[in-house]
Scaffold this active site. Sequence first.
Site, PDB file in Angstrom:
ATOM      1  N   ARG A 112       1.117  -1.259   0.023  1.00 47.20           N
ATOM      2  CA  ARG A 112       0.187   0.225  -0.546  1.00 47.20           C
ATOM      3  C   ARG A 112       1.178   1.292  -0.315  1.00 47.20           C
ATOM      4  O   ARG A 112       1.802   1.526   0.251  1.00 47.20           O
ATOM      5  CB  ARG A 112      -1.111   0.421   1.112  1.00 47.20           C
ATOM      6  CG  ARG A 112      -0.553  -0.693   2.736  1.00 47.20           C
ATOM      7  CD  ARG A 112      -1.051   0.288   3.825  1.00 47.20           C
ATOM      8  NE  ARG A 112      -0.750  -0.029   4.814  1.00 47.20           N
ATOM      9  CZ  ARG A 112      -1.611  -0.176   5.945  1.00 47.20           C
ATOM     10  NH1 ARG A 112      -2.517   0.480   6.196  1.00 47.20           N
ATOM     11  NH2 ARG A 112      -0.837   0.092   7.128  1.00 47.20           N
ATOM     12  N   ASN A 150      -5.055   7.064   4.625  1.00 43.47           N
ATOM     13  CA  ASN A 150      -4.962   6.636   5.657  1.00 43.47           C
ATOM     14  C   ASN A 150      -3.182   6.395   6.395  1.00 43.47           C
ATOM     15  O   ASN A 150      -2.133   6.423   5.504  1.00 43.47           O
ATOM     16  CB  ASN A 150      -4.953   4.991   4.952  1.00 43.47           C
ATOM     17  CG  ASN A 150      -5.601   4.515   6.802  1.00 43.47           C
ATOM     18  OD1 ASN A 150      -6.637   4.268   7.477  1.00 43.47           O
ATOM     19  ND2 ASN A 150      -3.744   3.261   6.722  1.00 43.47           N
ATOM     20  N   GLU A 151      -3.060   7.448   7.425  1.00 40.90           N
ATOM     21  CA  GLU A 151      -1.351   6.987   7.843  1.00 40.90           C
ATOM     22  C   GLU A 151      -0.387   7.719   7.018  1.00 40.90           C
ATOM     23  O   GLU A 151       0.645   6.962   6.812  1.00 40.90           O
ATOM     24  CB  GLU A 151      -1.420   5.865   8.356  1.00 40.90           C
ATOM     25  CG  GLU A 151      -3.201   4.573   9.795  1.00 40.90           C
ATOM     26  CD  GLU A 151      -2.075   4.084   9.868  1.00 40.90           C
ATOM     27  OE1 GLU A 151      -2.599   3.518  11.058  1.00 40.90           O
ATOM     28  OE2 GLU A 151      -1.585   2.701   8.847  1.00 40.90           O
ATOM     29  N   CYS A 161      12.883  10.137  -5.769  1.00 43.19           N
ATOM     30  CA  CYS A 161      13.051   9.710  -6.822  1.00 43.19           C
ATOM     31  C   CYS A 161      13.158  11.404  -7.597  1.00 43.19           C
ATOM     32  O   CYS A 161      13.299  11.920  -6.804  1.00 43.19           O
ATOM     33  CB  CYS A 161      11.803   9.147  -7.180  1.00 43.19           C
ATOM     34  SG  CYS A 161       9.966  10.488  -7.220  1.00 43.19           S
ATOM     35  N   GLU A 307      -8.094   3.923  15.305  1.00 47.34           N
ATOM     36  CA  GLU A 307      -7.323   2.590  15.423  1.00 47.34           C
ATOM     37  C   GLU A 307      -7.280   2.102  16.548  1.00 47.34           C
ATOM     38  O   GLU A 307      -6.326   2.766  17.130  1.00 47.34           O
ATOM     39  CB  GLU A 307      -6.694   2.276  14.094  1.00 47.34           C
ATOM     40  CG  GLU A 307      -7.328   2.651  13.133  1.00 47.34           C
ATOM     41  CD  GLU A 307      -6.626   2.007  11.902  1.00 47.34           C
ATOM     42  OE1 GLU A 307      -5.086   1.224  11.985  1.00 47.34           O
ATOM     43  OE2 GLU A 307      -6.438   2.409  10.885  1.00 47.34           O
ATOM     44  N   TRP A 315       1.729  -7.333  12.998  1.00 46.52           N
ATOM     45  CA  TRP A 315       2.771  -7.122  12.203  1.00 46.52           C
ATOM     46  C   TRP A 315       4.222  -6.694  13.322  1.00 46.52           C
ATOM     47  O   TRP A 315       5.461  -6.588  12.411  1.00 46.52           O
ATOM     48  CB  TRP A 315       2.731  -5.329  11.747  1.00 46.52           C
ATOM     49  CG  TRP A 315       1.762  -4.525  12.974  1.00 46.52           C
ATOM     50  CD1 TRP A 315       0.552  -4.516  12.725  1.00 46.52           C
ATOM     51  CD2 TRP A 315       2.348  -3.699  13.258  1.00 46.52           C
ATOM     52  NE1 TRP A 315      -0.158  -3.303  12.873  1.00 46.52           N
ATOM     53  CE2 TRP A 315       1.248  -3.434  14.178  1.00 46.52           C
ATOM     54  CE3 TRP A 315       3.381  -3.072  14.384  1.00 46.52           C
ATOM     55  CZ2 TRP A 315       0.903  -2.236  15.510  1.00 46.52           C
ATOM     56  CZ3 TRP A 315       3.320  -2.288  15.363  1.00 46.52           C
ATOM     57  CH2 TRP A 315       2.471  -1.868  15.543  1.00 46.52           C
ATOM     58  N   GLU A 355      -3.452  -8.574   6.229  1.00 44.71           N
ATOM     59  CA  GLU A 355      -4.100  -8.310   7.710  1.00 44.71           C
ATOM     60  C   GLU A 355      -5.189  -9.509   8.774  1.00 44.71           C
ATOM     61  O   GLU A 355      -5.948  -9.120   9.257  1.00 44.71           O
ATOM     62  CB  GLU A 355      -4.499  -6.956   7.936  1.00 44.71           C
ATOM     63  CG  GLU A 355      -3.423  -5.956   7.937  1.00 44.71           C
ATOM     64  CD  GLU A 355      -4.405  -4.815   7.701  1.00 44.71           C
ATOM     65  OE1 GLU A 355      -3.554  -4.220   8.689  1.00 44.71           O
ATOM     66  OE2 GLU A 355      -5.089  -4.239   6.701  1.00 44.71           O
ATOM     67  N   LYS A 356      -5.097 -11.179   7.901  1.00 50.49           N
ATOM     68  CA  LYS A 356      -5.904 -12.138   8.107  1.00 50.49           C
ATOM     69  C   LYS A 356      -5.658 -12.257   9.677  1.00 50.49           C
ATOM     70  O   LYS A 356      -6.757 -12.882  10.366  1.00 50.49           O
ATOM     71  CB  LYS A 356      -5.746 -13.358   7.531  1.00 50.49           C
ATOM     72  CG  LYS A 356      -4.842 -13.493   7.331  1.00 50.49           C
ATOM     73  CD  LYS A 356      -5.025 -14.921   6.259  1.00 50.49           C
ATOM     74  CE  LYS A 356      -3.517 -15.241   5.755  1.00 50.49           C
ATOM     75  NZ  LYS A 356      -2.293 -14.388   5.601  1.00 50.49           N
ATOM     76  N   HIS A 358      -5.107 -10.116  12.695  1.00 48.10           N
ATOM     77  CA  HIS A 358      -4.816  -8.768  13.047  1.00 48.10           C
ATOM     78  C   HIS A 358      -6.515  -8.715  13.734  1.00 48.10           C
ATOM     79  O   HIS A 358      -7.542  -9.625  13.021  1.00 48.10           O
ATOM     80  CB  HIS A 358      -5.118  -7.348  12.236  1.00 48.10           C
ATOM     81  CG  HIS A 358      -4.886  -6.579  12.621  1.00 48.10           C
ATOM     82  ND1 HIS A 358      -5.778  -5.826  13.939  1.00 48.10           N
ATOM     83  CD2 HIS A 358      -3.888  -4.806  12.929  1.00 48.10           C
ATOM     84  CE1 HIS A 358      -5.745  -5.157  14.622  1.00 48.10           C
ATOM     85  NE2 HIS A 358      -4.174  -4.202  13.733  1.00 48.10           N
TER      86      HIS A 358
END
Length: 683
Positions: A112, A150-151, A161, A307, A315, A355-356, A358
Amino acid sequence: MTRPLRLDALAYGGDYNPDQWPEEVWHEDVRLMREAGVNLVSLPVFSWPQLEVAPGVYDWAWLDRVIEVLWAGGIRIDLATATATPPAWLVRSHPEMLPCDSDGRRLEFGSRQAYCPSSPVWRANVARMARAMAERYGEHPAVVLWHVSNEYGDHVARCWCPESAAHFRRWLEERYRDLDGLNEAWGVNVWGQRYTAWEQIEPPRRATGPVNPTQLLDFERFSSDALLELFRVEVDVLREVTPDLPVTTNFMSLLRDLDYWRFAEIEDLVTDDAYPDPADPRAHVPAALNYGLMRSLKGGQPWLLLEQAASAVSWRDVNVPKAPGRMRIDSLQAVAHGSDGAMFFQWRQARYGQEKFHSAMLGHRGEQSRTFRETAAFGRELRRLAPVKGTRVRSRVALVVDWDSWWGSSATESLPSQRLGWLAQARAWHAALHALGHAVDTVRATGPFDGYDLVVVPNLYLADAAQAAALEAFAASGGTVVVGPFSGVVDATEKVHPGGAPGPLRVLLGIEVDEPWPVPDGAAEQVELDGDRFDAPVWSEWIEASDEASVIARFATGVLAGRPAVTRRVHGAGAAWYVGAALADEGLVAVMRRALADAGLPARTRIDRDVEAVTRADDETDYTFVLNHGTREVAVDVPEGAEDLLGGDRTTGRLVLAPLEVAVLATPRAAEPPFVTLSETTD
């Protein structure tokens, strides 16, 4: 103008990913959400590819149906702009928007945040997607909050780059105007680094040796600003289309990479993602500092824990579940520190993907999962705390958080020691104050300091005249300032101040630092204070105290034996302390106890680091949260006759808390916040 979150209760719920589940599950989800007391969910954070299946080809139907199902169930929505990561078709059409690491290697699509924050292609597309979301859903009554991206900075906080390089050059040109200004600021006469054209400047990629520290500091500033600009792209669109809806982006507690003071200026509501480690019995202490930052970013305004984990995360190297009761006290700690709710990642535990494993409010076993039973029970309990919504934390102590000093003291190899970390110092100083019974706010080094009696500055490596003037004014008006080691060393361009440290803080502190004296690995010097000796295992300094500065503590060992270690100077109606050693825990407690007394503030005589007390208040009532984070029963002295909002009882002046237990005591608002002390420990 700050736009309020239109929610008539403390927020409770979590991230919802309905696109991971068949449609028949959605109605079951809403039934269980209602049973658990859920009133707010975040969606669709990572659903851009499902919403725009090809360039300009949208499939809104599924999200339309999800929103209607939630709305029919009385559940409000923190609607994400879905721009947390790009769809594959966009990346493959524009591979130049992928980020590069410091070795110049492109990072591939497959996780991501696969974007360069400076990419004009990415910025144009997030603006377009944010507009599409706002125009379609901005007037829906279920939508009460915009969730941008997000985050930020979680996976890509820095990019090296070519597009980032060009953006970095533009940023530098705006900052310094011309090359003469840049060459002067960067001190390029050291190691022959003079630039004669802007095109010669690159981001500080991996080099043959230590890189120019000012270049490194400026790249940190630029990188934070690049993400801030990206945030503004979406905020501007949302404010144009939906001017009355509040906007947020979820922070990640004390994150080095982004200057959250500047991000918070733009958003309406501060939100945070917090994951204290259940395997760490002291995780609640740095969590309290993180929450002190969150409530302080907008001047004490309530924030929202957006969250947390219901149990284990996925993680860490070892992902320990939360023991029964731990989720509850973790949630209540955030509420105690000013959060107007407790949210989770996520509602339903995933069956596939990264994240299964989590945890979630609704675990793999569904209604039978322990996490559902606990979160549903807590959702019902949280309703009893409705009176605290909108109240503010009362604190008389503040800790200075300064990103320039954090970056400057950690970005380069060219320091006296790599062991004096800014974050470690901030956490250690906060931990001492926490142990002595104080909830600690955070402030910028320029203030404002209104309402505080004690301001602590664990490290201000980079200091300027404005910061010094603000701290001097606070002390002159009666405040107590405590400044930590390696402060006042350099200016904004990483040049050592004339005469050395403490630079512009010299007048305030009344001392000179002749030379830093870092402690070798494996050794420890000692400092003597009030007849006791305390370890200083990382850092010491050769200090020259002026006649105006009193010596509070001296080094007791090593080359510096007998020299000042802690000093105090009267400044106007107040005082300024300097701590020239990185003291271990007990030494910091001893110094902070003295500083609190100097500021006229109470301190616990007995210390139990597992016991925490925080007071939120409105104009009429104090709500004092007393939390026992430990594994044994404790007793505390509290106001007699206080009503416990959670237990429904009235206190008799002594409160016994079981392990992981919490009380929320309501009393008439007092002139000073209630101060909770420890009684004798019970068996």
